[in-house]
Motif scaffolding. Structure first.
Motif, PDB file in Angstrom:
ATOM      1  N   GLY A  66       0.824  -1.204   0.000  1.00 44.43           N
ATOM      2  CA  GLY A  66       0.000   0.000   0.000  1.00 44.43           C
ATOM      3  C   GLY A  66       0.854   1.247   0.000  1.00 44.43           C
ATOM      4  N   GLU A  67       0.540   2.163   0.903  1.00 44.13           N
ATOM      5  CA  GLU A  67       1.258   3.436   0.987  1.00 44.13           C
ATOM      6  C   GLU A  67       2.354   3.392   2.047  1.00 44.13           C
ATOM      7  N   ASN A  68       2.608   2.208   2.610  1.00 43.72           N
ATOM      8  CA  ASN A  68       3.515   2.108   3.754  1.00 43.72           C
ATOM      9  C   ASN A  68       4.960   2.354   3.362  1.00 43.72           C
ATOM     10  N   MET A  69       5.725   2.796   4.343  1.00 49.87           N
ATOM     11  CA  MET A  69       7.159   2.991   4.194  1.00 49.87           C
ATOM     12  C   MET A  69       7.865   1.852   4.918  1.00 49.87           C
ATOM     13  N   LEU A  70       8.883   1.279   4.289  1.00 49.81           N
ATOM     14  CA  LEU A  70       9.642   0.206   4.905  1.00 49.81           C
ATOM     15  C   LEU A  70      10.880   0.756   5.587  1.00 49.81           C
ATOM     16  N   GLU A  71      11.276   0.113   6.676  1.00 50.59           N
ATOM     17  CA  GLU A  71      12.554   0.422   7.309  1.00 50.59           C
ATOM     18  C   GLU A  71      13.387  -0.842   7.323  1.00 50.59           C
ATOM     19  N   GLU A  72      14.608  -0.758   6.863  1.00 46.34           N
ATOM     20  CA  GLU A  72      15.486  -1.912   6.781  1.00 46.34           C
ATOM     21  C   GLU A  72      15.878  -2.373   8.189  1.00 46.34           C
ATOM     22  N   SER A  75      19.014   8.448  -1.404  1.00 43.43           N
ATOM     23  CA  SER A  75      18.456   9.594  -0.678  1.00 43.43           C
ATOM     24  C   SER A  75      18.979   9.615   0.757  1.00 43.43           C
ATOM     25  N   PRO A  76      19.070  10.813   1.362  1.00 45.71           N
ATOM     26  CA  PRO A  76      19.605  10.926   2.726  1.00 45.71           C
ATOM     27  C   PRO A  76      18.826  10.106   3.756  1.00 45.71           C
ATOM     28  N   GLU A  77      17.473  10.081   3.671  1.00 45.62           N
ATOM     29  CA  GLU A  77      16.701   9.346   4.675  1.00 45.62           C
ATOM     30  C   GLU A  77      16.948   7.842   4.594  1.00 45.62           C
ATOM     31  N   TYR A  78      17.306   7.360   3.402  1.00 50.66           N
ATOM     32  CA  TYR A  78      17.623   5.935   3.269  1.00 50.66           C
ATOM     33  C   TYR A  78      19.010   5.632   3.821  1.00 50.66           C
ATOM     34  N   VAL A  79      19.974   6.475   3.500  1.00 52.14           N
ATOM     35  CA  VAL A  79      21.346   6.255   3.976  1.00 52.14           C
ATOM     36  C   VAL A  79      21.419   6.359   5.499  1.00 52.14           C
ATOM     37  N   LEU A  80      20.726   7.344   6.088  1.00 51.34           N
ATOM     38  CA  LEU A  80      20.835   7.600   7.520  1.00 51.34           C
ATOM     39  C   LEU A  80      19.921   6.709   8.362  1.00 51.34           C
ATOM     40  N   HIS A  81      18.706   6.423   7.860  1.00 46.42           N
ATOM     41  CA  HIS A  81      17.722   5.734   8.688  1.00 46.42           C
ATOM     42  C   HIS A  81      17.176   4.447   8.077  1.00 46.42           C
ATOM     43  N   GLY A  82      17.612   4.099   6.878  1.00 47.64           N
ATOM     44  CA  GLY A  82      17.137   2.873   6.249  1.00 47.64           C
ATOM     45  C   GLY A  82      15.700   2.949   5.779  1.00 47.64           C
ATOM     46  N   GLN A  83      15.141   4.147   5.604  1.00 49.70           N
ATOM     47  CA  GLN A  83      13.753   4.305   5.185  1.00 49.70           C
ATOM     48  C   GLN A  83      13.627   4.109   3.672  1.00 49.70           C
TER      49      GLN A  83
END
Length: 421
Positions: A350-356, A369-377
């Motif tokens: 759906g519209e959910n965001m995953l966190e590694e 993207s910065p939010e992926y590198v820093l927080h795994g989003q």
């Protein structure tokens, strides 16, 4: 609306500046400004003039040249298109980032490309065409980038309604979308024969998955065979992910999977072969980038954007590619782009965001993207960020990661933001 208004204001300010330049003499030519027949550029010391002219005995033929400003009769010292005269008064000259001068006819077809080294070899060191400074170059590039992005997503917003309508019609008539075609299994002997036993001459690339070979099936169909490296655990994971995912995705801007091959410890995927290989082999090559005029680059942006819209919104699966970059944009014989390499792709619910949960970041430096590198989003914004980097690299012809500047250690994106800030 505020952002759109700002972008349009930047564009019209630049357009009005170019219009003003047509009615006064200037000694500079900015990138992408069309220098038309009837305009002139005067050198800083006001000794030389660049413009279009006709010899006295040939009034129907037009040439681009440099002549002395105050000497009569007209004394020409340099001619660009001596062997390719223009037949009308609608030609234009344009300056590119690398200092090349492109002479275009009425239909914007390239008549002549004058490289910087050719200009310097004419001994016209007294006549200068230069950029005012790097800031003006970056400002114009950013304005053009912003305008292109607005145009792309405005067009895609209209196309999405039509795509969804066709998607719903297909689902109503067949009970399901045609996103899960049967994957053909190829025999190992057939693949070995097609690739000449995986000859090194047929190798066309290599990634985390393993090497890629060009092959020809008995039918004459050219294919690209991705062969899993036997000692690659990362490749094994990517193989399973890509094989299970891309078989369920069908779009003209995604690379097409023909099938696979599994034999003992061999794992292979068989794709359509795209003769022009990847976008990075054009935009970062000084010779081949001339084969990509701005109209083709814009069409490439449109094609990639359509592929992303399909992955994010219009397919049955909501997919984040996670590794969108120039080397993963393949080009067919008509230079139509196709997104490839889904080994790192993720399916969103759906519209959910995953966190590694593993905190392990997979991707290519400079595109994440910065939010992926820093927080795994992980969200669709990750691909949108990568798409913006892709546009910036395609326009400038420079790499984001590995960009060098004598005054700082920022990458290309950081340099642009720093200059604009």
């Amino acid at each position: 609306m505020g952002l759109l208004s700002l972008l349009l204001a930047i564009f019209f300010i630049y357009a009005s500046t170019s219009t003003f330049a047509s009615i006064v003499e200037k000694d500079t030519l900015t990138p992408f400004q069309r220098f038309k027949d009837g305009q002139t550029l005067v050198s800083a010391n006001r000794r030389f003039v660049l413009g279009f002219f006709s010899p006295f005995s040939q009034t129907t033929k037009r040439y681009l040249g440099i002549w002395y400003k105050d000497i009569t009769p007209l004394t020409v010292v340099w001619v660009a298109n001596r062997t390719k005269p223009l037949k009308n008064f609608d030609a234009a000259l344009m300056l590119y980032f690398n200092g090349s001068l492109a002479l275009q006819d009425q239909a914007c077809n390239l008549v002549l490309l004058v490289m910087p080294e050719l200009i310097s070899s004419t001994k016209m060191d007294k006549f200068e065409i230069w950029f005012s400074d790097i800031l003006s170059l970056i400002a114009i590039g950013m304005a053009l980038l912003a305008f292109i992005v607005v145009c792309i997503f405005s067009k895609i917003k209209c196309v999405k309604r039509q795509v969804k309508h066709e998607s719903n019609s297909s689902r109503d008539s067949n009970g399901t979308q045609e996103e899960n075609p049967e994957v053909k299994l190829f025999d190992i002997d057939l693949i070995s024969t097609a690739t000449n036993n995986f000859a090194s001459d047929n190798k066309i690339g290599e990634g985390g998955f393993g090497p890629v070979f060009k092959g020809e099936l008995p039918s004459g169909q050219l294919v690209a065979v991705k062969r899993l490296s036997r000692n690659s655990q990362q490749g094994l994971e990517e193989f399973g992910n890509e094989a299970s995912l891309i078989a369920r995705l069908q779009h003209r801007n995604l690379v097409k999977l023909f099938g696979g091959c599994v034999h003992e410890d061999e794992r292979m995927l068989v794709y359509e072969y795209l003769p022009n290989e990847s976008l990075n082999k054009f935009i970062f090559d000084e010779a081949r980038k001339r084969l990509l005029p701005w109209a083709k680059r814009f069409n490439i942006f449109i094609g990639v954007a359509k592929g992303l819209v399909y992955l994010h919104d219009d397919s049955r699966l909501r997919v984040v590619h996670r590794d969108l970059k120039a080397s993963n944009i393949l080009l067919d014989s008509e230079m139509m782009p196709k997104i490839s390499d889904f080994g790192l792709a993720k399916i969103l619910e759906g519209e959910n965001m995953l966190e590694e949960p593993s905190v392990r970041v997979n991707g290519t430096h400079g595109y994440m993207s910065p939010e992926y590198v820093l927080h795994g989003q992980i969200s669709t914004k990750l691909d949108v960020f990568s798409f913006g980097i892709l546009i910036l690299e395609t326009i400038s012809g420079m790499r984001n990661w590995g960009f060098l500047h004598p005054d700082h250690d920022l990458n290309l994106l950081g340099h642009v933001c720093d200059e604009e800030g």
